[in-house]
Design an enzyme around this catalytic site. Sequence first.
Site, PDB file in Angstrom:
ATOM      1  N   THR A 150      -5.692  -7.577  10.373  1.00 14.38           N
ATOM      2  CA  THR A 150      -5.975  -6.269   9.762  1.00 14.38           C
ATOM      3  C   THR A 150      -5.439  -5.122  10.630  1.00 14.38           C
ATOM      4  O   THR A 150      -4.862  -4.171  10.116  1.00 14.38           O
ATOM      5  CB  THR A 150      -7.501  -6.111   9.574  1.00 14.38           C
ATOM      6  OG1 THR A 150      -7.965  -7.210   8.800  1.00 14.38           O
ATOM      7  CG2 THR A 150      -7.833  -4.811   8.863  1.00 14.38           C
ATOM      8  N   TYR A 176     -12.304  -2.257  -3.507  1.00 15.97           N
ATOM      9  CA  TYR A 176     -12.839  -2.308  -2.141  1.00 15.97           C
ATOM     10  C   TYR A 176     -14.371  -2.221  -2.129  1.00 15.97           C
ATOM     11  O   TYR A 176     -14.955  -1.791  -1.131  1.00 15.97           O
ATOM     12  CB  TYR A 176     -12.227  -1.195  -1.287  1.00 15.97           C
ATOM     13  CG  TYR A 176     -10.841  -1.518  -0.744  1.00 15.97           C
ATOM     14  CD1 TYR A 176     -10.602  -2.698  -0.029  1.00 15.97           C
ATOM     15  CD2 TYR A 176      -9.782  -0.634  -0.919  1.00 15.97           C
ATOM     16  CE1 TYR A 176      -9.342  -2.991   0.484  1.00 15.97           C
ATOM     17  CE2 TYR A 176      -8.513  -0.928  -0.401  1.00 15.97           C
ATOM     18  CZ  TYR A 176      -8.303  -2.106   0.296  1.00 15.97           C
ATOM     19  OH  TYR A 176      -7.067  -2.406   0.827  1.00 15.97           O
ATOM     20  N   PHE A 186     -15.521   3.631   7.226  1.00 16.79           N
ATOM     21  CA  PHE A 186     -14.125   3.874   6.850  1.00 16.79           C
ATOM     22  C   PHE A 186     -13.895   3.866   5.340  1.00 16.79           C
ATOM     23  O   PHE A 186     -12.766   4.037   4.878  1.00 16.79           O
ATOM     24  CB  PHE A 186     -13.208   2.849   7.536  1.00 16.79           C
ATOM     25  CG  PHE A 186     -13.517   1.410   7.208  1.00 16.79           C
ATOM     26  CD1 PHE A 186     -13.011   0.811   6.069  1.00 16.79           C
ATOM     27  CD2 PHE A 186     -14.320   0.647   8.063  1.00 16.79           C
ATOM     28  CE1 PHE A 186     -13.289  -0.524   5.769  1.00 16.79           C
ATOM     29  CE2 PHE A 186     -14.608  -0.688   7.767  1.00 16.79           C
ATOM     30  CZ  PHE A 186     -14.086  -1.265   6.614  1.00 16.79           C
ATOM     31  N   ARG A 217      -2.199 -14.479   3.623  1.00 15.14           N
ATOM     32  CA  ARG A 217      -2.936 -13.796   4.698  1.00 15.14           C
ATOM     33  C   ARG A 217      -2.251 -14.052   6.052  1.00 15.14           C
ATOM     34  O   ARG A 217      -2.163 -13.160   6.882  1.00 15.14           O
ATOM     35  CB  ARG A 217      -4.396 -14.273   4.731  1.00 15.14           C
ATOM     36  CG  ARG A 217      -5.211 -13.904   3.498  1.00 15.14           C
ATOM     37  CD  ARG A 217      -5.660 -12.476   3.477  1.00 15.14           C
ATOM     38  NE  ARG A 217      -6.633 -12.161   4.502  1.00 15.14           N
ATOM     39  CZ  ARG A 217      -7.292 -11.000   4.570  1.00 15.14           C
ATOM     40  NH1 ARG A 217      -7.073 -10.044   3.664  1.00 15.14           N
ATOM     41  NH2 ARG A 217      -8.141 -10.770   5.527  1.00 15.14           N
ATOM     42  N   ASN A 219      -1.944  -0.118   7.069  1.00 18.98           N
ATOM     43  CA  ASN A 219      -1.472  -1.463   7.424  1.00 18.98           C
ATOM     44  C   ASN A 219      -0.642  -2.140   6.333  1.00 18.98           C
ATOM     45  O   ASN A 219      -0.573  -3.346   6.239  1.00 18.98           O
ATOM     46  CB  ASN A 219      -2.633  -2.329   7.922  1.00 18.98           C
ATOM     47  CG  ASN A 219      -3.732  -2.463   6.894  1.00 18.98           C
ATOM     48  OD1 ASN A 219      -3.582  -1.999   5.761  1.00 18.98           O
ATOM     49  ND2 ASN A 219      -4.819  -3.110   7.261  1.00 18.98           N
ATOM     50  N   LYS A 257       0.837  -1.201   0.000  1.00 15.07           N
ATOM     51  CA  LYS A 257       0.000   0.000   0.000  1.00 15.07           C
ATOM     52  C   LYS A 257       0.879   1.262   0.000  1.00 15.07           C
ATOM     53  O   LYS A 257       2.091   1.184   0.230  1.00 15.07           O
ATOM     54  CB  LYS A 257      -0.928  -0.041   1.230  1.00 15.07           C
ATOM     55  CG  LYS A 257      -1.946  -1.192   1.178  1.00 15.07           C
ATOM     56  CD  LYS A 257      -2.879  -1.145   2.386  1.00 15.07           C
ATOM     57  CE  LYS A 257      -3.922  -2.253   2.315  1.00 15.07           C
ATOM     58  NZ  LYS A 257      -4.867  -2.203   3.465  1.00 15.07           N
ATOM     59  N   ARG A 303       2.399  -7.070   8.975  1.00 16.27           N
ATOM     60  CA  ARG A 303       1.719  -5.979   9.681  1.00 16.27           C
ATOM     61  C   ARG A 303       2.184  -5.888  11.129  1.00 16.27           C
ATOM     62  O   ARG A 303       2.334  -4.804  11.682  1.00 16.27           O
ATOM     63  CB  ARG A 303       0.207  -6.171   9.603  1.00 16.27           C
ATOM     64  CG  ARG A 303      -0.359  -5.874   8.206  1.00 16.27           C
ATOM     65  CD  ARG A 303      -1.775  -6.390   8.068  1.00 16.27           C
ATOM     66  NE  ARG A 303      -2.436  -5.909   6.860  1.00 16.27           N
ATOM     67  CZ  ARG A 303      -3.608  -6.361   6.436  1.00 16.27           C
ATOM     68  NH1 ARG A 303      -4.242  -7.302   7.117  1.00 16.27           N
ATOM     69  NH2 ARG A 303      -4.148  -5.870   5.331  1.00 16.27           N
ATOM     70  N   GLU A 341      -9.412  -9.776  -8.233  1.00 15.19           N
ATOM     71  CA  GLU A 341      -8.418  -8.710  -8.045  1.00 15.19           C
ATOM     72  C   GLU A 341      -7.261  -8.844  -9.037  1.00 15.19           C
ATOM     73  O   GLU A 341      -6.758  -7.841  -9.539  1.00 15.19           O
ATOM     74  CB  GLU A 341      -7.914  -8.732  -6.594  1.00 15.19           C
ATOM     75  CG  GLU A 341      -9.017  -8.320  -5.630  1.00 15.19           C
ATOM     76  CD  GLU A 341      -8.706  -8.581  -4.159  1.00 15.19           C
ATOM     77  OE1 GLU A 341      -7.578  -9.015  -3.838  1.00 15.19           O
ATOM     78  OE2 GLU A 341      -9.599  -8.343  -3.316  1.00 15.19           O
TER      79      GLU A 341
END
Length: 148
Positions: free
Chosen positions: A91, A49, A57, A85, A112, A9, A102, A126
């Site tokens: 998260t 998303y 959020f 994951r 994150n 990100k 994370r 995706e």
Amino acid sequence: MERTYLMVKPDGVQRNLAGEIISRFEKKGFKIVGLKMLRISREMAEKHYGEHAGKPFFESLVGFITSGPVVAFVIEGKDAVSAARDMMGATNPLKAAPGTIRGAYGIDIGRNIIHGSDSLESAAREISLFFKEEELVEYSREVDGWIY
Ligand code: RTP
Ligand code: MG
């Protein structure tokens, strides 16, 4: 073999963590079959998303993910979706186990560091949202025969 979609990100790119993050998946043994840097448009972010549309959020999430370049990549390997994951951690980075990405590098739930598809269906969706077919590369590695 599964494929999953991963993305450093904007906070991870700004903090020079892209190489470190990609490296973890390489060292684990997953095969990188697609890799690029891009700036996500608002339209792509809202699609990506979409499941969170309407949540409190959502606006800040879309604003954040479009705020700077991301590094998008696709890995291939056994149980890639759930393994990635697990490697990412929870998260909320403060709740993520210390050895996870994370858990090692984050504090804030809105910053994150990494995205990873949460199911095989999400992964397929995706991957096709962010990569064209010709941007994904099929190749074999020396280790493919014995890594499993
Ligand atoms: P991601 O999709 O980004 O990989 O993250 P995730 O699966 O672990 O979490 P998800 O539930 O899909 O949420 C997407 C992103 O929205 C932000 N978020 N904020 N309560 C909150 O403030 C909240 N909940 C989620 C996080 O940045 C999360 O990564
Ligand atoms: Mg998610």
